[in-house]
Design an enzyme around this catalytic site. Structure first.
Site, short mmCIF file in Angstrom:
data_model
loop_
_atom_site.label_atom_id
_atom_site.label_comp_id
_atom_site.label_asym_id
_atom_site.label_seq_id
_atom_site.Cartn_x
_atom_site.Cartn_y
_atom_site.Cartn_z
N TRP A 75 0.79 -1.11 -0.27
CA TRP A 75 -0.30 0.32 0.32
C TRP A 75 0.16 1.10 0.05
O TRP A 75 1.35 1.45 1.31
CB TRP A 75 -0.16 0.13 1.07
CG TRP A 75 -1.62 1.18 1.37
CD1 TRP A 75 -3.00 0.85 0.59
CD2 TRP A 75 -2.20 2.35 1.60
NE1 TRP A 75 -4.36 2.39 1.20
CE2 TRP A 75 -3.23 3.42 1.59
CE3 TRP A 75 -1.00 3.02 2.00
CZ2 TRP A 75 -3.03 4.35 2.18
CZ3 TRP A 75 -1.34 4.61 3.02
CH2 TRP A 75 -2.27 4.56 1.82
N GLU A 492 -21.89 5.22 9.60
CA GLU A 492 -21.55 4.35 9.35
C GLU A 492 -21.87 3.69 8.42
O GLU A 492 -21.25 2.83 7.42
CB GLU A 492 -21.33 3.31 11.18
CG GLU A 492 -21.22 1.67 11.00
CD GLU A 492 -19.75 1.56 10.38
OE1 GLU A 492 -19.50 2.76 10.53
OE2 GLU A 492 -18.84 0.29 9.24
N LYS A 496 -19.30 3.18 4.92
CA LYS A 496 -19.87 1.58 4.21
C LYS A 496 -19.90 2.12 2.92
O LYS A 496 -19.50 1.55 1.80
CB LYS A 496 -20.72 0.96 4.76
CG LYS A 496 -20.77 -0.16 5.87
CD LYS A 496 -19.60 -0.74 5.86
CE LYS A 496 -18.16 -0.46 6.37
NZ LYS A 496 -17.67 -0.27 7.78
N GLU A 499 -16.86 3.95 1.19
CA GLU A 499 -15.48 3.49 0.44
C GLU A 499 -16.13 2.66 -0.48
O GLU A 499 -14.60 1.53 -0.76
CB GLU A 499 -15.28 3.26 1.80
CG GLU A 499 -15.85 1.66 2.56
CD GLU A 499 -15.09 1.71 4.25
OE1 GLU A 499 -13.59 1.30 4.92
OE2 GLU A 499 -16.16 0.97 5.22
O1 M6R Z 1 -8.35 -2.17 12.52
P1 M6R Z 1 -9.45 -0.74 13.46
O2 M6R Z 1 -10.44 -1.13 13.48
O3 M6R Z 1 -8.11 -0.01 14.14
O4 M6R Z 1 -9.46 0.10 12.12
C1 M6R Z 1 -9.69 1.15 12.03
C2 M6R Z 1 -10.55 2.16 10.68
O5 M6R Z 1 -9.24 1.72 9.96
C3 M6R Z 1 -11.39 0.25 10.02
O6 M6R Z 1 -12.50 0.76 10.91
C4 M6R Z 1 -11.50 1.99 8.81
O7 M6R Z 1 -12.68 2.42 8.85
C5 M6R Z 1 -12.77 0.62 8.05
N1 M6R Z 1 -12.41 0.69 6.20
C6 M6R Z 1 -13.77 0.59 7.71
O8 M6R Z 1 -15.07 -0.14 6.88
#
Ligand code: M6R
Length: 619
Positions: A75, A492, A496, A499
């Site tokens: 990435w 949320e 969703k 993204e």
């Molecule tokens: O692994 P984490 O829960 O710390 O990640 C946090 C965010 O990067 C993660 O929730 C991100 O927003 C997701 N892609 C949402 O679907």
């Protein structure tokens, strides 16, 4: 972000590395690469822009033999995602190849120093600085690879997990970590000697061995083909490795007949949540047992406030947790974006409890936020899904979600797992603080137990969303509205959709609309309203009226049997009735399905949306 795989032993490394890269692809998919040393002592590096499958296709005719190798899925942080910037990177003499996850903050000054010493760079990456620096140390100190890595890393500022191999010593793989995860798998080859696997997480390893070592920050490991494993810190002090048995099964890493991991994970939620509450929620005794709380009861009883740090979806679940804990425990809770908290000199008291919520347990900002809280003497509690993750290990206590591996980049079952865990935590504290009546406590325990069945009902009764979603593929914008516990659900739902379908969406508290955003509403604008027949139902009905009179299209989430909001809506999704505080666990499901099916209808790569990675290990 970025995935590392490594192998040294007696088997052919290539199939292990490629399979491992596929398993880690959720961590980044800008480019992929592999380095192998074959039986004749040739070190070959193959790399390709794009996915692992592109790499596979490009090496189809090449020599991929060898029993030692490292691989990487990227990435991009520094330098555009092309084959030149892809890992592994060679050192100048091409004697070393290295893969890296993380960011080297002082790479510019290191690069200038190395260039002054006659080293020429091929890429724009911070990673190439590392491999050139290691070789420079080897030459300037006339030392072996292990010592050179130690010396090099002493000069490095930033985060790293690295793996490195050396053409002239094909019997050794060296790795190190600081701030980015790295796991060593210890297997047994046919001759009974240890063989070693390396992974950014356990997913590329579990197929071969369940015996792993989680490398700690600033540790360097050398894995020898003869079975010797040596771990030191940067100061060359020997470390004793702790062998841990993985609690992970291979079938948890497969799609299990679903077209995407995301859909599988959405449907897994009832069972995942049953596992999450098993042994923790006792409906017979009307009790909540969270060992992480029981063992540190005083911390929770004596604290004046709780601060929850998180990012993305985890931040949304934290907000629901705040509402629940404040209501049930009468304890102030602040919810912070970890990325802001860590840089703004927040007030943190030694009697604060700081909770990190993170699916991966590796999010760099969340990890840094709790490190800051630790410096201020706060008690740290982790709510993570990935067992043995950095946040889980950095906190004083905590609770695992136990919802199983989440592989789709869009978080689904981790969200509901986090919400239910925060509810359990709130109930456990409320019980100790006696802030709820027995009647209310029992009722909340009983109702929580019902949630997995109600989730199942919600899934079964919203299957039609796939046909319905087609109608929204043309939309450029969406608005999501909710009040109280459902405001974070609106956030949320919008996240969703954004993204995975790349449609712009905003979540708002429903009553905030008239303070500005309602200007956006016209006949083109779909407005998703979470309107359960609970709490602020009448107020939400008024908010729907306001949107309808501006010709917005209403998509509502309604309680089974509610004909009023249904009648006002263009489309509705039905959920069973539950307590206000548990509605998010049900209301989010149709929103997950909606975003999934809109994204599928738009032909998006649902599990690997553009520009994203599952585990954000860089800030
Ligand atoms: O692994 P984490 O829960 O710390 O990640 C946090 C965010 O990067 C993660 O929730 C991100 O927003 C997701 N892609 C949402 O679907």
């Amino acid at each position: 972000m970025c995935g590392i795989v490594g192998y040294i032993g007696t088997q052919e490394a290539y199939p292990i590395l490629i399979k491992g890269l596929h398993r880690l692809e959720y961590r980044g998919y800008d480019s992929a690469g592999i380095a192998l040393i074959n039986g004749k002592g040739t070190l070959s590096v193959y790399k390709e822009k794009g996915k692992v499958s592109a790499l596979e296709a490009s090496v189809a005719e090449s020599d991929t033999s060898g029993t030692i190798g490292i691989a990487h899925t990227r990435w991009a942080t520094h330098g555009e995602p092309n084959a030149t910037n892809a890992h592994p990177h060679y050192s100048q003499s091409k004697n070393l190849a290295l893969v890296h996850n993380g960011i080297i903050e002082n790479y510019k000054s290191l690069r200038t120093m190395l260039e002054k010493n006659g080293i020429t760079f091929c890429s724009d990456t911070d990673t190439e600085v590392l491999v050139q620096l290691v070789e420079y140390m080897q030459h300037s100190h006339n030392c072996d690879l292990f010592t050179a890595v130690q010396l090099a890393l002493k000069n490095v500022i930033g985060a790293y997990a690295i793996a490195i191999i050396e053409k002239t010593h094909p019997d050794r793989l060296v790795c190190a970590r600081k701030g980015s995860p790295l796991i060593i798998g210890v297997g047994k080859s046919d001759n009974g000697r240890a063989e070693f696997y390396l992974g950014s997480d356990a997913t590329p390893i579990v197929e071969y061995t369940k015996q792993v070592i989680y490398l700690n920050d600033e540790e360097i490991a050398s894995m020898d083909r003869s079975g010797k494993l040596e771990i030191t810190n940067l100061s060359n002090v020997k470390q004793t490795p702790q062998l841990v048995t993985l609690q992970l099964d291979l079938d948890q890493l497969e799609k299990g007949g679903f077209p995407h991991f995301m859909l599988k994970e959405i449907w897994e939620q009832p069972n995942a949540l049953r596992t999450c509450i098993r042994g923790r929620l006792n409906v017979v005794e009307k009790d909540v047992l969270l060992s992480g709380i029981i063992d540190h009861k005083e911390k929770f009883l004596n604290c004046k406030r709780i601060i929850i740090c998180a990012c993305g979806t985890s931040w949304h679940s934290a907000l629901i947790g705040k509402y629940f804990i404040e209501e049930a425990c009468q304890l102030p809770v602040e919810v912070e974006y970890a990325s802001e908290f860590r840089y703004r000199n927040p007030v943190i008291h030694p009697d604060d409890v700081v909770i990190a919520v993170s699916q991966s347990g590796e999010t760099a900002d969340t990890l840094a936020a709790i490190q800051l809280a630790k410096e201020h003497g706060a008690f740290l509690y982790g709510i993570c899904n990935v067992i043995g993750s950095s946040i889980a290990r950095a906190t004083d206590s905590g609770t695992y979600l136990h919802v199983g591996p989440e592989i789709g980049v869009a978080s689904t079952k981790a969200f509901t797992g986090q919400v239910i865990t925060l509810c359990l935590l709130g109930l456990a504290i409320a019980k100790e603080k006696k802030t709820l009546s027995d009647e209310m406590f029992h009722m909340l325990v009983d109702e929580l137990q019902q949630i997995p069945d109600k989730m199942q009902w919600t899934l079964e009764n919203n299957k039609h969303i796939d046909q319905f979603a087609q109608m929204f593929t043309y939309c450029k914008n969406f608005i999501y509205l909710g009040r109280g516990y459902n405001y974070p659900v609106a956030l949320e739902g919008a996240l969703k959709l954004k993204e995975i379908s790349y449609i712009h969406a905003e979540g708002y508290p429903a009553a905030e609309m008239k303070h500005g955003p309602i200007a956006l509403v016209d006949e083109e604008m779909p407005v998703v309203v979470i309107a359960p027949k609970r709490g602020m139902y009448d107020k939400v009905v008024s908010n729907i009226q306001e949107i309808k009179s501006r010709k917005g299209k209403i998509i509502s989430v309604v309680t089974k049997g509610d004909s009023v909001v249904r009648g006002m809506s263009d489309y509705s999704f039905v959920i069973p009735d539950t307590r206000d505080c548990y509605v998010p666990l049900l209301a989010v499901i149709p929103l997950q399905l909606l975003s999934y099916y809109v994204a599928v209808a738009k032909g998006r790569n649902v599990d690997q949306p553009r520009n994203l990675a599952k585990s954000v290990t860089v800030e």
